[in-house]
Design an enzyme around this catalytic site. Sequence first.
Site, PDB file in Angstrom:
ATOM      1  N   LYS A   1       0.857  -1.181   0.000  1.00  0.00           N
ATOM      2  CA  LYS A   1       0.000   0.000   0.000  1.00  0.00           C
ATOM      3  C   LYS A   1       0.894   1.232   0.000  1.00  0.00           C
ATOM      4  O   LYS A   1       1.662   1.460   0.935  1.00  0.00           O
ATOM      5  CB  LYS A   1      -0.917   0.017   1.210  1.00  0.00           C
ATOM      6  CG  LYS A   1      -1.822   1.253   1.227  1.00  0.00           C
ATOM      7  CD  LYS A   1      -2.509   1.438   2.560  1.00  0.00           C
ATOM      8  CE  LYS A   1      -3.189   2.804   2.603  1.00  0.00           C
ATOM      9  NZ  LYS A   1      -3.665   3.139   3.961  1.00  0.00           N
TER      10      LYS A   1
ATOM     11  N   GLY B   1     -11.084   7.960   6.802  1.00  0.00           N
ATOM     12  CA  GLY B   1     -12.227   8.792   7.132  1.00  0.00           C
ATOM     13  C   GLY B   1     -13.450   8.075   7.648  1.00  0.00           C
ATOM     14  O   GLY B   1     -14.367   8.708   8.167  1.00  0.00           O
TER      15      GLY B   1
END
Length: 264
Positions: free
Chosen positions: A104, A192
């Site tokens: 990632k 988020g």
Amino acid sequence: MNRTASPLVVAGREYRSRLLVGTGKYKDFNETRAAIDASGAEIVTVAIRRTNIGQNAGEPNLLDFLPPSQFTILPNTAGCYTADDAVRTLRLARELLDGHPLCKLEVLGDPKTLFPNMPETLKAAATLVKEGFDVMVYCSDDPIQAKMLEDIGCAAIMPLASLIGSGMGILNPWNLRLIIDQSQVPVVVDAGVGTASDATIAMELGCDGVLMNTAIAHAQDPVLMASAMNKAVAAGREAFLAGRMARKFYSADPSSPTSGLIGS
């Protein structure tokens, strides 16, 4: 075929779970393992600059609690602010994980917002893809730059829903839909998510998966929240596949038939 059981495919490998989870911010590795078990996640992401997976001899090793034989370890570049730092970190991770190519990529713009630095992200992605990495990439919710990352050869696009660790949920669903509609690789919301309904909304929009850490680790009961997120992602996926009813503004539609009413 059971459509709801269709796997998430990343870099040619199939996964039953569409929930990806982080391993930071828990009180200890035992809680980390308990929460991940409750989440049902198969892909777990690890910040190489903050977590020991063998680079620090004599310290507790996360891989003793989350062995690669049971989970796909997704090393990430959290804490990197340049393309060079990110590339160097992932080269180290590949060595520690015996050549494991899945990673990632995140290159941050500043320590306050943790918003992605997209020029440096694009630069790092190009280098990593050329070196044979399968790159899942954290990015802004800009459809143009998301397409550029896909064209470079990234294995998955990971736009933020809102700022990392903010718990604000999905602030711009329209941009996410634009990215989803144009992408030929998985789109995984990253950053988020605050609670289960946020994860469900992401999946209802058509995202292929959701990655989260703080929403689980900072919950009052992380293990219970992990279980809730597991269910939320599955429910959102089913709702997306089922296809929601059309919205009808300024018009009601009785749920029961109006013909044949008693007395009519």
